[in-house]
Design a protein around this motif. Sequence first.
Motif, short mmCIF file in Angstrom:
data_model
loop_
_atom_site.label_atom_id
_atom_site.label_comp_id
_atom_site.label_asym_id
_atom_site.label_seq_id
_atom_site.Cartn_x
_atom_site.Cartn_y
_atom_site.Cartn_z
N ARG A 54 0.85 -1.19 0.00
CA ARG A 54 0.00 0.00 0.00
C ARG A 54 0.89 1.25 0.00
O ARG A 54 1.47 1.60 1.04
CB ARG A 54 -0.94 -0.02 1.21
CG ARG A 54 -1.84 -1.25 1.19
CD ARG A 54 -2.74 -1.35 2.41
NE ARG A 54 -3.47 -2.62 2.37
CZ ARG A 54 -4.61 -2.81 1.71
NH1 ARG A 54 -5.15 -1.82 1.03
NH2 ARG A 54 -5.20 -4.01 1.73
N VAL A 107 2.32 5.15 -0.14
CA VAL A 107 1.95 6.42 0.49
C VAL A 107 1.46 7.36 -0.60
O VAL A 107 2.07 7.47 -1.67
CB VAL A 107 3.18 7.02 1.21
CG1 VAL A 107 2.84 8.39 1.79
CG2 VAL A 107 3.66 6.08 2.30
N PRO A 108 0.34 8.05 -0.38
CA PRO A 108 -0.16 9.00 -1.40
C PRO A 108 0.89 10.03 -1.77
O PRO A 108 1.64 10.51 -0.92
CB PRO A 108 -1.37 9.65 -0.70
CG PRO A 108 -1.81 8.64 0.30
CD PRO A 108 -0.55 7.97 0.78
N LYS A 137 -5.09 8.33 -4.86
CA LYS A 137 -6.05 7.69 -3.96
C LYS A 137 -5.48 6.34 -3.52
O LYS A 137 -4.51 5.84 -4.12
CB LYS A 137 -7.39 7.50 -4.67
CG LYS A 137 -7.32 6.69 -5.95
CD LYS A 137 -8.69 6.63 -6.63
CE LYS A 137 -8.61 5.81 -7.93
NZ LYS A 137 -9.94 5.74 -8.58
N PRO A 138 -6.02 5.76 -2.47
CA PRO A 138 -5.47 4.49 -1.95
C PRO A 138 -5.40 3.41 -3.04
O PRO A 138 -6.35 3.21 -3.81
CB PRO A 138 -6.47 4.11 -0.85
CG PRO A 138 -7.04 5.40 -0.41
CD PRO A 138 -7.13 6.25 -1.64
N GLN A 139 -4.28 2.73 -3.10
CA GLN A 139 -4.07 1.67 -4.07
C GLN A 139 -3.40 0.48 -3.39
O GLN A 139 -2.78 0.62 -2.32
CB GLN A 139 -3.18 2.15 -5.23
CG GLN A 139 -3.78 3.24 -6.09
CD GLN A 139 -2.87 3.58 -7.28
OE1 GLN A 139 -2.00 2.81 -7.67
NE2 GLN A 139 -3.09 4.76 -7.86
N VAL A 140 -3.50 -0.66 -4.02
CA VAL A 140 -2.79 -1.86 -3.58
C VAL A 140 -1.96 -2.36 -4.76
O VAL A 140 -2.49 -2.58 -5.84
CB VAL A 140 -3.78 -2.96 -3.11
CG1 VAL A 140 -3.00 -4.21 -2.71
CG2 VAL A 140 -4.64 -2.47 -1.97
#
Length: 347
Positions: free
Chosen positions: A218, A220-221, A227-230
Amino acid sequence: MHPCNTIQKKMARLKIASVLIYGFACGIILLALSTLHKYYTKKDKSDYENLLLSYSQLKALAHKRGMDLKPGEADYDVHFDDPVADDDVGAVNVGEKQLPKEKPSDDSHGKGFHITEYWQASSLLKWDWEKPPEYTCRNMSKAGIYAVCQDPPFTVKPPCIAYSFGVYTEWEFDETMGFMGCETHSFDPSVKWDDHIHKGVVHFHKMGIGAEDTDDYRPVPGMYVRKPQVWKMRTLPSIMKMLGHQDKVIDVLKVDVEGFEWFMLQQLIDTGLMQRVRQFYVEWHLIRDFPKKANYFDLLRTYYKMKEIGFRTFSNDFKFKGYTEKRWRLQSDALYVNTKFDANLLR
């Protein structure tokens, strides 16, 4: 008196006055030049002495960090006879004497130089990124914003392999390598598209380079992560094994991964894969807390090991710098050739 005689006398006086004024002006100019010469001679001497002082300090530090600078040579050889331990950072050998880190020297005459802070380690990296190219490439071809050195034994031609980490929306390099006939693989976990063949010549993989294999990273932006990503992340040895390249030469390895290049470099050196790289193109990043400043000493050691293997710049571009805590950023594009590359030794 005849009017003509009067005019002649006046003209003679004017000529004399002009000569006097000219001579006076020349005298003033010569005096000024003489004064400036003395000033700048004194200033140059002072600058030269300061340069010698800085060089002696850096030379002592570089020797302790494992890099020997040979006077009179444009290049340097790197030797790691005695790697520096973490608890030894700050102690520098000068002749027969060792200056302990717990008592920093206040000597101002170049007899001792201590590295105890992250900015000192980063300064040595910056020094190497800013200096002129170490290898003169006489045959270069363009590949997007990059240049490919085509001097033997670095020549890139089929059959060849090119890896490109960090694509975003800039495909020029990858496409050029693909159209040159190289088996080209591109990697980027931050983009929206999935695995595919780009323009019939580039194999795109939606994954990134990391310190370990994981499908649950995950990020850090930041600039490339809104936006949050995996992300799916793999080590370089895992990627090479996945592609069946574990025993192959990587002709061109391009890396622009916003700080993750340091993990890759460590993997390349630890596994011995760095010797299999013919050309290495990288955008170096030191950005605020990534990598963490406490690790800068390890980064410096790893960087010197890369130089020991034989990598020398043929092009570099120091792009960004910020020295305040909030805006801390050092970034440089550097293109290297492996000057000790020998394909015969890898077979």
